[in-house]
Design a protein around this motif. Structure first.
Motif, PDB file in Angstrom:
ATOM      1  N   LYS A   1       2.978   9.650  -2.541  1.00 45.09           N
ATOM      2  CA  LYS A   1       2.024   9.708  -3.654  1.00 45.09           C
ATOM      3  C   LYS A   1       2.650  10.387  -4.866  1.00 45.09           C
ATOM      4  O   LYS A   1       2.403   9.985  -6.010  1.00 45.09           O
TER       5      LYS A   1
ATOM      6  N   SER B   1       0.854  -1.184   0.000  1.00 47.20           N
ATOM      7  CA  SER B   1       0.000   0.000   0.000  1.00 47.20           C
ATOM      8  C   SER B   1       0.897   1.243   0.000  1.00 47.20           C
ATOM      9  O   SER B   1       2.073   1.181   0.356  1.00 47.20           O
TER      10      SER B   1
ATOM     11  N   GLY C   1     -11.019  -0.691  -1.394  1.00 50.70           N
ATOM     12  CA  GLY C   1     -11.641  -0.071  -0.223  1.00 50.70           C
ATOM     13  C   GLY C   1     -11.051   1.307  -0.020  1.00 50.70           C
ATOM     14  O   GLY C   1     -11.088   2.143  -0.905  1.00 50.70           O
ATOM     15  N   ARG C   2     -10.455   1.516   1.137  1.00 49.53           N
ATOM     16  CA  ARG C   2      -9.841   2.811   1.426  1.00 49.53           C
ATOM     17  C   ARG C   2      -8.330   2.793   1.231  1.00 49.53           C
ATOM     18  O   ARG C   2      -7.647   3.759   1.534  1.00 49.53           O
ATOM     19  N   VAL C   3      -7.813   1.692   0.717  1.00 48.49           N
ATOM     20  CA  VAL C   3      -6.367   1.510   0.588  1.00 48.49           C
ATOM     21  C   VAL C   3      -5.971   1.512  -0.891  1.00 48.49           C
ATOM     22  O   VAL C   3      -6.632   0.882  -1.710  1.00 48.49           O
ATOM     23  N   ARG C   4      -4.900   2.221  -1.218  1.00 45.94           N
ATOM     24  CA  ARG C   4      -4.376   2.208  -2.587  1.00 45.94           C
ATOM     25  C   ARG C   4      -3.179   1.256  -2.616  1.00 45.94           C
ATOM     26  O   ARG C   4      -2.184   1.462  -1.938  1.00 45.94           O
TER      27      ARG C   4
ATOM     28  N   SER D   1       0.648   3.625   2.044  1.00 46.58           N
ATOM     29  CA  SER D   1       0.999   3.846   3.457  1.00 46.58           C
ATOM     30  C   SER D   1       2.195   2.997   3.871  1.00 46.58           C
ATOM     31  O   SER D   1       3.092   3.474   4.575  1.00 46.58           O
TER      32      SER D   1
ATOM     33  N   LYS E   1      -7.283   0.984  -6.172  1.00 50.64           N
ATOM     34  CA  LYS E   1      -7.942   1.321  -4.910  1.00 50.64           C
ATOM     35  C   LYS E   1      -8.749   0.108  -4.462  1.00 50.64           C
ATOM     36  O   LYS E   1      -9.598  -0.397  -5.178  1.00 50.64           O
TER      37      LYS E   1
END
Length: 113
Positions: free
Chosen positions: A49, A33, A67-70, A35, A65
């Protein structure tokens, strides 16, 4: 002068940064991810990013993407054109060195003017 295509420019620009090369090496092992990558490289999410965007533009990384994770993965670009360009450049340099060596061999022992 050797001209570069836009794809080469994008790739070399992406590969010119040590962090982006590190990201590619990391993604070569497994997806991650944004993050996770930011944490591993000690960067802010915004900074990571930006690096990912450069790699994505060059086709070296894909993101998705979930859910909320790339999630980031190695992209489809295989760097064949870049490898060919580097090989041609290396051949040119080697030819120049060969000519220099031949010149030095021919002029060895000649008195200086």
């Amino acid at each position: 002068m050797v001209q570069c295509s836009d794809g080469l420019d994008d790739s070399f620009r992406a590969l010119s940064d040590r962090t982006r090369r590190g990201i590619l090496e990391r993604l070569g092992a497994r997806e991650a991810s944004v993050s996770e990558l930011a944490g591993q490289f000690g960067m802010t999410l915004t900074g990571m990013k930006k690096h990912i965007a450069v790699l994505e533009e060059a086709g070296l990384v894909r993101t998705e993407k979930v859910g909320r994770v790339r999630i980031c993965r190695i992209g489809p670009r295989r760097l064949e054109d870049e490898t060919a360009w580097i090989a041609r450049y290396q051949e040119m340099l080697e030819a120049r060195l060969d000519r220099l060596g031949a010149f030095l061999e021919r002029t060895k022992g000649e008195p200086e003017p």
